[in-house]
Design an enzyme around this catalytic site. Structure first.
Site, PDB file in Angstrom:
ATOM      1  N   LYS A  13       7.417  12.634  -8.822  1.00  0.00           N
ATOM      2  CA  LYS A  13       6.683  11.397  -9.378  1.00  0.00           C
ATOM      3  C   LYS A  13       5.414  12.100  -9.405  1.00  0.00           C
ATOM      4  O   LYS A  13       4.605  11.860 -10.695  1.00  0.00           O
ATOM      5  CB  LYS A  13       6.445  10.507  -8.174  1.00  0.00           C
ATOM      6  CG  LYS A  13       7.910   9.653  -7.983  1.00  0.00           C
ATOM      7  CD  LYS A  13       7.716   8.634  -6.894  1.00  0.00           C
ATOM      8  CE  LYS A  13       7.317   8.978  -5.500  1.00  0.00           C
ATOM      9  NZ  LYS A  13       8.223   9.709  -4.872  1.00  0.00           N
ATOM     10  N   ARG A  88       6.046   0.524  -2.098  1.00  0.00           N
ATOM     11  CA  ARG A  88       7.274   1.283  -1.354  1.00  0.00           C
ATOM     12  C   ARG A  88       7.929   0.338  -0.547  1.00  0.00           C
ATOM     13  O   ARG A  88       8.966   0.524  -0.051  1.00  0.00           O
ATOM     14  CB  ARG A  88       6.762   2.065  -0.459  1.00  0.00           C
ATOM     15  CG  ARG A  88       6.979   3.832  -0.830  1.00  0.00           C
ATOM     16  CD  ARG A  88       6.282   4.603   0.011  1.00  0.00           C
ATOM     17  NE  ARG A  88       6.405   5.760   0.289  1.00  0.00           N
ATOM     18  CZ  ARG A  88       5.975   6.875  -0.271  1.00  0.00           C
ATOM     19  NH1 ARG A  88       5.068   6.768  -1.049  1.00  0.00           N
ATOM     20  NH2 ARG A  88       6.151   8.127   0.035  1.00  0.00           N
TER      21      ARG A  88
END
Ligand code: AMP
Length: 215
Positions: A13, A88
């Site tokens: 990422k 998240r």
């Protein structure tokens, strides 16, 4: 354009976000980077986050969403951001909806980097960065051209993240499976999710990400 890069630790990422920053002028919003900066500076947030980060657990939703909210108020984010490591949890995904709506912004893509967990451990425990310019290296996959000297800036100082050890990585992956992967259906229901093979070469992954953004 605002996008989320989703994937377990070590999926790439940060690497892909850095490339999009360089090629498209998008701004990378990494809650991990913000928290590491807070720990380094010894701010109240940093003091609260340090032990949790070292264990591989997740910092509280309120703390990270507040960091993102503050960052979204800075003018450089108007042209488009890449959320890297945020949201998240389901609560963070909900908070992000509110943060964007309050600012009249929308989410355009959620790109999931698909990876093989066993390979990720090797990727993560071998990685390190230049202490001066932040260029990323890996003991096996990307060594500096001259041993011990950064290719980009010539520095001889390198650093490793304290949470890039095998035990902590396993906890971070378990957290991803339990709390982060379950938010994908939220975005799938909105038709925002596209998947990319994160095990491919970095350039191949970049090309796939770019193709999604240009479609
Ligand atoms: P990262 O650099 O994204 O791997 O994040 C490093 C660590 O920072 C994680 O293992 C968590 O402890 C913490 N962290 C980063 N982003 C978040 C987030 N969105 N929610 C909760 N904790 C986070």
């Amino acid at each position: 354009m605002n996008i989320i890069l989703l994937g377990p630790p070590g999926a790439g990422k940060g690497t892909q976000a850095a490339r999009l920053t360089a090629t498209r002028g998008m701004v990378q919003l990494s809650t991990g980077d913000m928290l590491r900066a807070a720990v380094k500076a010894g701010t109240p947030v940093g003091l609260q986050a340090k032990a949790v980060m070292e264990s591989g657990g997740l910092v509280s939703d309120d703390i990270v969403s507040a960091l993102i909210g503050e960052r979204l108020d800075q003018p450089d984010t108007q042209g488009g951001v890449i959320f890297d490591g945020y949201p998240r949890t389901a609560a963070q995904a909900e908070a992000l909806d509110g943060l964007l709506a309050d600012r009249g912004r929308t989410l355009d893509h959620v790109i999931e980097l698909n990876v093989d967990e066993a390979a990720l451990i090797e990727r993560i425990v071998g990685r390190y960065t230049c202490g001066n310019c932040g260029e990323g290296y890996h003991e096996r996959f990307k060594r500096p051209k001259v041993d011990g000297v950064c290719d980009v800036c010539g520095s001889t100082e390198f650093k490793r993240r304290p949470d890039d050890n095998e035990a902590t990585v396993r906890t971070r992956m378990a957290e991803y499976r339990a709390k982060t992967a379950p938010i994908l259906p939220i975005y799938e229901a909105r038709g925002l999710v596209q998947r990319v093979d994160g095990m491919a070469d970095i350039d191949v992954v970049s090309a796939a990400v770019t193709a999604i953004l240009d479609a």
